[in-house]
Design a protein around this motif. Structure first.
Motif, PDB file in Angstrom:
ATOM      1  N   GLY A  36       8.810  -5.620  -9.453  1.00 46.44           N
ATOM      2  CA  GLY A  36       9.425  -4.478 -10.134  1.00 46.44           C
ATOM      3  C   GLY A  36       9.482  -3.213  -9.299  1.00 46.44           C
ATOM      4  O   GLY A  36       9.990  -2.193  -9.769  1.00 46.44           O
ATOM      5  N   LEU A  37       9.028  -3.273  -8.067  1.00 44.98           N
ATOM      6  CA  LEU A  37       9.007  -2.082  -7.212  1.00 44.98           C
ATOM      7  C   LEU A  37      10.396  -1.756  -6.680  1.00 44.98           C
ATOM      8  O   LEU A  37      11.280  -2.611  -6.642  1.00 44.98           O
ATOM      9  N   ASN A  38      10.580  -0.528  -6.241  1.00 47.89           N
ATOM     10  CA  ASN A  38      11.868  -0.135  -5.667  1.00 47.89           C
ATOM     11  C   ASN A  38      12.058  -0.796  -4.297  1.00 47.89           C
ATOM     12  O   ASN A  38      11.117  -1.315  -3.702  1.00 47.89           O
ATOM     13  N   THR A  39      13.280  -0.774  -3.805  1.00 48.72           N
ATOM     14  CA  THR A  39      13.619  -1.474  -2.563  1.00 48.72           C
ATOM     15  C   THR A  39      12.802  -0.965  -1.384  1.00 48.72           C
ATOM     16  O   THR A  39      12.361  -1.752  -0.537  1.00 48.72           O
ATOM     17  N   ARG A  40      12.577   0.324  -1.305  1.00 48.33           N
ATOM     18  CA  ARG A  40      11.798   0.889  -0.193  1.00 48.33           C
ATOM     19  C   ARG A  40      10.380   0.340  -0.188  1.00 48.33           C
ATOM     20  O   ARG A  40       9.856  -0.042   0.859  1.00 48.33           O
ATOM     21  N   SER A  41       9.763   0.251  -1.365  1.00 46.85           N
ATOM     22  CA  SER A  41       8.403  -0.289  -1.463  1.00 46.85           C
ATOM     23  C   SER A  41       8.381  -1.788  -1.187  1.00 46.85           C
ATOM     24  O   SER A  41       7.444  -2.295  -0.563  1.00 46.85           O
ATOM     25  N   LEU A  42       9.398  -2.500  -1.654  1.00 51.37           N
ATOM     26  CA  LEU A  42       9.483  -3.937  -1.355  1.00 51.37           C
ATOM     27  C   LEU A  42       9.626  -4.171   0.140  1.00 51.37           C
ATOM     28  O   LEU A  42       9.001  -5.077   0.705  1.00 51.37           O
ATOM     29  N   ALA A  43      10.446  -3.356   0.795  1.00 56.51           N
ATOM     30  CA  ALA A  43      10.628  -3.490   2.242  1.00 56.51           C
ATOM     31  C   ALA A  43       9.309  -3.256   2.980  1.00 56.51           C
ATOM     32  O   ALA A  43       8.988  -3.982   3.922  1.00 56.51           O
ATOM     33  N   ALA A  44       8.540  -2.267   2.546  1.00 56.47           N
ATOM     34  CA  ALA A  44       7.243  -2.001   3.174  1.00 56.47           C
ATOM     35  C   ALA A  44       6.283  -3.157   2.949  1.00 56.47           C
ATOM     36  O   ALA A  44       5.539  -3.554   3.859  1.00 56.47           O
ATOM     37  N   ARG A  45       6.305  -3.738   1.772  1.00 55.15           N
ATOM     38  CA  ARG A  45       5.428  -4.880   1.491  1.00 55.15           C
ATOM     39  C   ARG A  45       5.852  -6.123   2.278  1.00 55.15           C
ATOM     40  O   ARG A  45       5.016  -6.879   2.745  1.00 55.15           O
ATOM     41  N   PHE A  46       7.162  -6.302   2.435  1.00 53.19           N
ATOM     42  CA  PHE A  46       7.623  -7.411   3.261  1.00 53.19           C
ATOM     43  C   PHE A  46       7.173  -7.204   4.709  1.00 53.19           C
ATOM     44  O   PHE A  46       6.705  -8.140   5.365  1.00 53.19           O
ATOM     45  N   ALA A  47       7.304  -5.986   5.206  1.00 53.88           N
ATOM     46  CA  ALA A  47       6.829  -5.682   6.563  1.00 53.88           C
ATOM     47  C   ALA A  47       5.332  -5.968   6.677  1.00 53.88           C
ATOM     48  O   ALA A  47       4.866  -6.515   7.683  1.00 53.88           O
ATOM     49  N   ALA A  48       4.570  -5.637   5.637  1.00 55.70           N
ATOM     50  CA  ALA A  48       3.126  -5.891   5.654  1.00 55.70           C
ATOM     51  C   ALA A  48       2.831  -7.387   5.694  1.00 55.70           C
ATOM     52  O   ALA A  48       1.951  -7.845   6.440  1.00 55.70           O
ATOM     53  N   LYS A  49       3.570  -8.180   4.918  1.00 56.73           N
ATOM     54  CA  LYS A  49       3.367  -9.631   4.920  1.00 56.73           C
ATOM     55  C   LYS A  49       3.705 -10.220   6.286  1.00 56.73           C
ATOM     56  O   LYS A  49       2.997 -11.099   6.784  1.00 56.73           O
ATOM     57  N   GLU A  50       4.785  -9.735   6.900  1.00 56.20           N
ATOM     58  CA  GLU A  50       5.144 -10.175   8.250  1.00 56.20           C
ATOM     59  C   GLU A  50       4.054  -9.783   9.241  1.00 56.20           C
ATOM     60  O   GLU A  50       3.707 -10.565  10.120  1.00 56.20           O
ATOM     61  N   ALA A  51       3.521  -8.574   9.107  1.00 53.70           N
ATOM     62  CA  ALA A  51       2.457  -8.121  10.005  1.00 53.70           C
ATOM     63  C   ALA A  51       1.194  -8.971   9.833  1.00 53.70           C
ATOM     64  O   ALA A  51       0.512  -9.281  10.808  1.00 53.70           O
ATOM     65  N   VAL A  52       0.885  -9.370   8.598  1.00 57.37           N
ATOM     66  CA  VAL A  52      -0.252 -10.260   8.350  1.00 57.37           C
ATOM     67  C   VAL A  52      -0.037 -11.587   9.075  1.00 57.37           C
ATOM     68  O   VAL A  52      -0.925 -12.096   9.759  1.00 57.37           O
ATOM     69  N   ALA A  53       1.159 -12.143   8.929  1.00 49.76           N
ATOM     70  CA  ALA A  53       1.468 -13.414   9.596  1.00 49.76           C
ATOM     71  C   ALA A  53       1.310 -13.286  11.110  1.00 49.76           C
ATOM     72  O   ALA A  53       0.728 -14.169  11.758  1.00 49.76           O
ATOM     73  N   LYS A  54       1.783 -12.194  11.672  1.00 56.76           N
ATOM     74  CA  LYS A  54       1.648 -11.978  13.117  1.00 56.76           C
ATOM     75  C   LYS A  54       0.191 -11.832  13.523  1.00 56.76           C
ATOM     76  O   LYS A  54      -0.231 -12.350  14.560  1.00 56.76           O
ATOM     77  N   ALA A  55      -0.597 -11.135  12.716  1.00 57.26           N
ATOM     78  CA  ALA A  55      -2.022 -10.974  13.022  1.00 57.26           C
ATOM     79  C   ALA A  55      -2.756 -12.314  13.012  1.00 57.26           C
ATOM     80  O   ALA A  55      -3.752 -12.494  13.706  1.00 57.26           O
ATOM     81  N   LEU A  56      -2.232 -13.257  12.239  1.00 56.09           N
ATOM     82  CA  LEU A  56      -2.835 -14.589  12.154  1.00 56.09           C
ATOM     83  C   LEU A  56      -2.235 -15.562  13.168  1.00 56.09           C
ATOM     84  O   LEU A  56      -2.562 -16.756  13.165  1.00 56.09           O
TER      85      LEU A  56
END
Length: 115
Positions: A36-56
């Motif tokens: 239910g978050l706005n697009t800007r917040s979703l984009a930041a969360r997607f970036a965070a998930k990608e960053a988690v994957a890269k860290a792993l």
């Protein structure tokens, strides 16, 4: 000790268009609490998930639903279960550090996985 680091940048407008073009993408990438978050917040969360994957080390077989971004009194937090938690545990990750930001149509996230 640092196990891994990851960073990702997402163009908010482009990400929003992709969500519109691919109706199932929202459900595939985000847990119900995030949807239910706005697009800007979703984009930041997607970036965070990608960053988690890269860290792993970006191992194959991780499920997007097994990583989400929560909030506590100190700010955003990395939450994991199942496939992502298993990889993190195997690598010895005990703690996550996350910073997210958005400005000028760009969302970014930086993650440190620590033992």
């Amino acid at each position: 000790m640092i196990i891994g680091i990851g960073i990702d940048v997402v163009d908010v407008e482009r990400f929003g268009r992709q969500l519109e073009r691919t109706p199932g993408l929202l459900d595939r990438l985000f847990v119900p609490a995030e949807r239910g978050l706005n697009t800007r917040s979703l984009a930041a969360r997607f970036a965070a998930k990608e960053a988690v994957a890269k860290a792993l080390g970006a191992p194959a077989g991780m499920n997007w639903q097994d990583c989400w971004i929560g909030l506590d009194e100190s700010g955003p937090t990395v939450q994991t279960k199942n496939t992502v938690a298993a990889v993190a545990e195997a690598l010895g990750v005990k703690r996550w550090h996350l910073s997210m930001s958005h400005d000028g149509g760009i969302s970014t996230a930086f993650v440190i996985a620590e033992s």
